[in-house]
Write a protein that holds these residues in place. Structure first.
Motif, PDB file in Angstrom:
ATOM      1  N   PHE A 102      47.112   3.731  18.475  1.00  0.00           N
ATOM      2  CA  PHE A 102      48.354   3.908  17.562  1.00  0.00           C
ATOM      3  C   PHE A 102      49.562   4.359  18.077  1.00  0.00           C
ATOM      4  O   PHE A 102      50.689   4.066  17.413  1.00  0.00           O
ATOM      5  N   PHE A 103      49.819   5.088  19.014  1.00  0.00           N
ATOM      6  CA  PHE A 103      50.995   5.892  19.341  1.00  0.00           C
ATOM      7  C   PHE A 103      51.496   5.268  20.729  1.00  0.00           C
ATOM      8  O   PHE A 103      52.603   5.735  20.986  1.00  0.00           O
ATOM      9  N   GLN A 104      50.917   4.790  21.579  1.00  0.00           N
ATOM     10  CA  GLN A 104      51.299   4.271  22.840  1.00  0.00           C
ATOM     11  C   GLN A 104      51.914   3.215  22.788  1.00  0.00           C
ATOM     12  O   GLN A 104      52.906   2.741  23.759  1.00  0.00           O
ATOM     13  N   GLY A 105      51.657   2.169  21.865  1.00  0.00           N
ATOM     14  CA  GLY A 105      52.625   0.908  21.806  1.00  0.00           C
ATOM     15  C   GLY A 105      52.091  -0.227  23.001  1.00  0.00           C
ATOM     16  O   GLY A 105      51.483   0.251  23.769  1.00  0.00           O
TER      17      GLY A 105
ATOM     18  N   TYR B 228      44.933   7.963  19.330  1.00  0.00           N
ATOM     19  CA  TYR B 228      45.989   8.310  19.751  1.00  0.00           C
ATOM     20  C   TYR B 228      46.752   6.940  20.784  1.00  0.00           C
ATOM     21  O   TYR B 228      47.586   6.515  20.707  1.00  0.00           O
TER      22      TYR B 228
END
Length: 153
Positions: free
Chosen positions: A43-46, A40
């Motif tokens: 891949f999703f925090q940037g 997570y």
């Protein structure tokens, strides 16, 4: 009495045999949670945004014009209005390095480093006003220029 011992023996066997599977299940759960959290975050925090304000050989920087461009290029809907407009050209006499998750946070984080130079108010969801007040005691004006945290002679 033997009836109680039978139950006690069954309970003991259940406890010993069941414990191993409970430990395995807990270990699998921990590993799954660790992998999920890592995935997570990756891949999703940037990537965080960075801004560095280097000083020149005299120890002075003028970072706000470049930071303002970076912020508005990153999010066209954001607006930071400086009052007076020359406040955006303030010279700041120290190095700064900041990072934030969004362009809005980048500018607000930078301005919050200097609460004795800038006051900020939110006008609406995407608009902010940067100005001076009596509490902006480290901001000096000299020859139509503003200086923040500078030792002027």
């Amino acid at each position: 009495m033997s009836f109680g011992l039978n139950h006690l023996r069954k309970f003991g066997n259940w406890l010993i045999e069941g414990t191993a599977s409970d430990i395995r299940a807990a270990f699998v759960g921990i590993v799954f949670a660790a992998i999920s959290s890592y995935a997570y975050a990756m891949f999703f925090q940037g990537k965080p945004l960075h801004f560095e304000a280097f000083t020149n050989k005299d120890g002075v920087a003028q970072p706000l014009p470049a930071l303002s461009r970076a912020v508005t290029d990153g999010d066209k809907s954001l607006q930071f209005v400086f009052s007076p407009p020359d406040l955006q050209k303030t010279f700041i006499c120290e190095f700064a390095r900041i990072e934030a998750a969004s362009p809005r946070e980048l500018m607000l984080t930078y301005l919050s480093r200097y609460p004795t130079c800038f006051a900020v108010t939110q006008l609406n969801e995407n608009s902010y006003r940067v100005f001076t007040t009596r509490s902006t005691t480290d901001l000096l004006q000299k020859d139509q220029s503003y200086f923040c945290k500078c030792q002027l002679q």
